[in-house]
Design a protein around this motif. Structure first.
Motif, mmCIF file in Angstrom:
data_model
loop_
_atom_site.group_PDB
_atom_site.id
_atom_site.type_symbol
_atom_site.label_atom_id
_atom_site.label_comp_id
_atom_site.label_asym_id
_atom_site.label_seq_id
_atom_site.Cartn_x
_atom_site.Cartn_y
_atom_site.Cartn_z
ATOM 1 N N LEU A 101 -0.307 -2.429 -7.603
ATOM 2 C CA LEU A 101 -0.989 -1.569 -6.641
ATOM 3 C C LEU A 101 0.061 -0.739 -5.910
ATOM 4 O O LEU A 101 0.961 -1.290 -5.266
ATOM 5 N N VAL A 102 -0.055 0.574 -6.017
ATOM 6 C CA VAL A 102 0.907 1.488 -5.399
ATOM 7 C C VAL A 102 0.328 1.972 -4.071
ATOM 8 O O VAL A 102 -0.777 2.525 -4.025
ATOM 9 N N LEU A 103 1.068 1.745 -2.995
ATOM 10 C CA LEU A 103 0.633 2.115 -1.654
ATOM 11 C C LEU A 103 1.699 2.963 -0.983
ATOM 12 O O LEU A 103 2.892 2.798 -1.247
ATOM 13 N N SER A 104 1.258 3.833 -0.103
ATOM 14 C CA SER A 104 2.191 4.665 0.652
ATOM 15 C C SER A 104 2.494 4.023 1.992
ATOM 16 O O SER A 104 1.598 3.543 2.686
ATOM 17 N N ALA A 105 3.767 4.016 2.360
ATOM 18 C CA ALA A 105 4.172 3.452 3.650
ATOM 19 C C ALA A 105 3.681 4.303 4.818
ATOM 20 O O ALA A 105 3.731 3.861 5.969
ATOM 21 N N THR A 106 3.177 5.499 4.530
ATOM 22 C CA THR A 106 2.697 6.384 5.591
ATOM 23 C C THR A 106 1.206 6.224 5.867
ATOM 24 O O THR A 106 0.678 6.830 6.798
ATOM 25 N N THR A 107 0.504 5.413 5.078
ATOM 26 C CA THR A 107 -0.936 5.227 5.255
ATOM 27 C C THR A 107 -1.220 4.380 6.488
ATOM 28 O O THR A 107 -0.503 3.413 6.765
ATOM 29 N N GLY B 270 -1.053 -11.544 0.495
ATOM 30 C CA GLY B 270 -0.367 -12.624 -0.210
ATOM 31 C C GLY B 270 0.227 -12.177 -1.534
ATOM 32 O O GLY B 270 0.798 -12.984 -2.270
ATOM 33 N N ALA B 271 0.106 -10.879 -1.864
ATOM 34 C CA ALA B 271 0.616 -10.362 -3.130
ATOM 35 C C ALA B 271 2.130 -10.197 -3.076
ATOM 36 O O ALA B 271 2.703 -9.927 -2.021
ATOM 37 N N ASP B 272 2.770 -10.352 -4.229
ATOM 38 C CA ASP B 272 4.222 -10.186 -4.315
ATOM 39 C C ASP B 272 4.584 -8.709 -4.172
ATOM 40 O O ASP B 272 3.860 -7.815 -4.620
ATOM 41 N N ASP C 204 -5.884 -8.638 -9.767
ATOM 42 C CA ASP C 204 -4.780 -9.491 -9.327
ATOM 43 C C ASP C 204 -3.520 -8.646 -9.457
ATOM 44 O O ASP C 204 -3.072 -8.347 -10.564
ATOM 45 N N PHE C 205 -2.943 -8.233 -8.341
ATOM 46 C CA PHE C 205 -1.889 -7.228 -8.387
ATOM 47 C C PHE C 205 -0.643 -7.643 -7.631
ATOM 48 O O PHE C 205 -0.653 -8.541 -6.806
ATOM 49 N N LYS C 206 0.444 -6.922 -7.938
ATOM 50 C CA LYS C 206 1.658 -6.924 -7.139
ATOM 51 C C LYS C 206 1.744 -5.555 -6.463
ATOM 52 O O LYS C 206 1.038 -4.626 -6.856
ATOM 53 N N MET C 207 2.603 -5.421 -5.466
ATOM 54 C CA MET C 207 2.599 -4.189 -4.666
ATOM 55 C C MET C 207 3.899 -3.395 -4.777
ATOM 56 O O MET C 207 4.988 -3.968 -4.837
ATOM 57 N N ILE C 208 3.728 -2.081 -4.795
ATOM 58 C CA ILE C 208 4.832 -1.127 -4.725
ATOM 59 C C ILE C 208 4.575 -0.235 -3.516
ATOM 60 O O ILE C 208 3.467 0.296 -3.362
ATOM 61 N N TYR D 168 -9.425 -3.556 -3.665
ATOM 62 C CA TYR D 168 -8.665 -3.856 -4.874
ATOM 63 C C TYR D 168 -8.507 -5.356 -5.095
ATOM 64 O O TYR D 168 -8.449 -5.813 -6.246
ATOM 65 N N LYS D 169 -8.422 -6.136 -4.032
ATOM 66 C CA LYS D 169 -8.314 -7.597 -4.197
ATOM 67 C C LYS D 169 -9.556 -8.168 -4.862
ATOM 68 O O LYS D 169 -9.481 -9.174 -5.569
ATOM 69 N N ALA D 170 -10.695 -7.563 -4.603
ATOM 70 C CA ALA D 170 -11.942 -8.054 -5.181
ATOM 71 C C ALA D 170 -12.030 -7.779 -6.680
ATOM 72 O O ALA D 170 -12.873 -8.360 -7.373
ATOM 73 N N ASN D 171 -11.166 -6.899 -7.190
ATOM 74 C CA ASN D 171 -11.255 -6.499 -8.597
ATOM 75 C C ASN D 171 -10.009 -6.764 -9.426
ATOM 76 O O ASN D 171 -10.104 -6.862 -10.647
#
Length: 439
Positions: free
Chosen positions: A359-365, A407-409, A382-386, A377-380
């Motif tokens: 899962l790619v997220l922006s630090a500005t959000t 709790g995602a890595d 199993d991800f790690k985060m960028i 996204y957690k409901a659909n």
């Protein structure tokens, strides 16, 4: 929390020794290359020293709720967000640390005075940095000195690491001022109040033992690193084709991040990489990825369905590709139709492939939007985060917030548009320093 050092001929060997002793919950806090010394150093090889830690299990407790302003504070730290918090002026904190230094000097053996005096002098930089003083007296310096202090303490033989030498009696009101200052810095960095209070709960246990200020800060530093956990970047499988999906809302930089990762594996590691895109909603997205594919001399395939994707993956496996990176359509987390298409695309990948989702997220959000995105996204998946766009923000609290909330890595962070530069494996030490006011 247990901290220990392990040495090996390689970083991997030292890390393996740490994990063998501590188990799966091992967190690597620092890696240092030890170069040989002496006249024969040119004939010797370097050693690697890994500082590892493991959190001791404690009975689970309910999350701390924000305390009302009029809550009694006798014997406790009341640092609720609705309580007015003012960062002490540099002059006030100098008086605080002068008192602390005087107290220590009158209660310790002569041979320990110089060492502890240096530690207190380093702690003085915290107040100066928080108050906006010159660059030579800021929190960043203290955090750098803290790493050296921890290394020195850990390098002592067990018999020399006596608790009474590390825990010095200091006035509780001075400790309280110091902790409130750190608490204020975390809030300014947009760390959620709930997580700030959790950290303060743990610090309060240390303060009840009469800990010194440098020990309080080192405890906060270590606890926060442990909360981030060990980063989990992409790791190739020995016997399976690795298929990595990148999901996330629009505009967070998925396509550029894919290009950076592809370049790292293709150019630096010499792996056989293929790029796929399932983003058929934006012609520009496919063209952007095609440009990167041409530069890297790697194939690009556009897939329109899960069946077509699986056929292409079979071909990639037959051609002995090591890694396939799949760019999915960026869409609003509220768009159920597109989210369903992405879920089907990922879920129907055969088990013969080694599949991961990032899962790619922006630090500005905004934090509230990040929570809503994470819930969907957690409901659909199993991800790690960028986390991307670290160069576009001065507040990094959302990285810790999302780690603790999901709790995602954590895997990678990016901080610019340059390819293949401006990306690195998540570095918890750097982020914690930034959260505590360093640079």
């Amino acid at each position: 929390m247990t901290i220990k050092k392990f040495q090996g001929k390689t970083e991997a060997e030292a890390t393996a020794l740490a994990k063998e002793e501590f188990g799966a919950g091992t967190v690597i806090m620092n890696v240092k290359e030890i170069k040989p010394k002496g006249l024969l150093r040119s004939f010797k090889t370097s050693m690697y020293e890994v500082t590892a830690a493991i959190e001791e299990s404690e009975p689970s407790q309910p999350a701390r709720q924000a305390a009302p302003v009029n809550m009694p504070t006798a014997g406790n730290i009341n640092v609720a967000a609705d309580e007015p918090i003012s960062i002490p002026r540099a002059e006030e904190m100098k008086e605080v640390f002068a008192t602390v230094e005087s107290t220590w000097a009158n209660s310790m053996p002569q041979e320990k005075k110089e060492e502890e005096k240096k530690a207190v002098s380093a702690v003085n930089n915290v107040s100066a940095g928080a108050a906006g003083s010159s660059s030579s007296n800021n929190l960043e310096e203290k955090l750098e000195n803290l790493q050296s202090l921890l290394e020195k303490k850990l390098s002592q033989p067990p018999e020399e690491q006596k608790e009474e030498e590390f825990l010095k009696e200091t006035p509780s009101d001075e400790n309280l001022k110091f902790v409130k200052m750190i608490y204020s810095i975390l809030l300014e960095n947009e760390v959620n109040e709930k997580y700030c209070n959790q950290i303060m709960d743990e610090v309060e246990k240390v303060m009840k033992k009469g800990a010194s200020l440098d020990y309080i800060l080192s405890s906060i530093y270590q606890k926060m690193i442990l909360k981030f956990g060990q980063p989990q970047p992409i790791k190739l499988s020995e016997h399976k084709l690795k298929v990595v999906f990148f999901i996330g809302p629009t505009g967070v930089g998925k396509t550029t991040t894919i290009a950076k990762i592809a370049s790292r594996f293709k150019v630096e590691k010499g792996k056989k990489v293929a790029l796929y895109t399932a983003d058929t909603y934006r012609i520009a997205a496919a063209e952007q990825l095609r440009t990167y594919a041409n530069i890297l001399d790697t194939p690009l395939n556009i897939v329109y369905s899960s069946k077509e994707l699986n056929e292409e993956l079979q071909k990639a496996q037959e051609e002995e590709f090591d890694l396939v990176l799949v760019d999915t359509a960026g869409f609003s987390h509220k768009n159920e139709e597109q989210r369903g298409e992405t879920k089907e695309l990922i879920d129907l990948v055969p088990e013969e492939f080694d599949k991961e989702v990032y899962l790619v997220l922006s630090a500005t959000t905004k934090y509230r939007d990040l929570l809503e995105i994470a819930d969907i996204y957690k409901a659909n998946f199993d991800f790690k985060m960028i986390f991307t766009k670290l160069d576009e923000t001065s507040c990094y609290g959302n990285i810790l917030n999302m780690k603790l909330y999901t709790g995602a890595d954590l895997s990678y962070t990016t901080y610019g548009q340059n390819v293949p530069e401006d990306i690195e494996i998540f570095n918890s030490q750097n982020i914690v320093k930034l959260l505590l006011g360093g640079k």
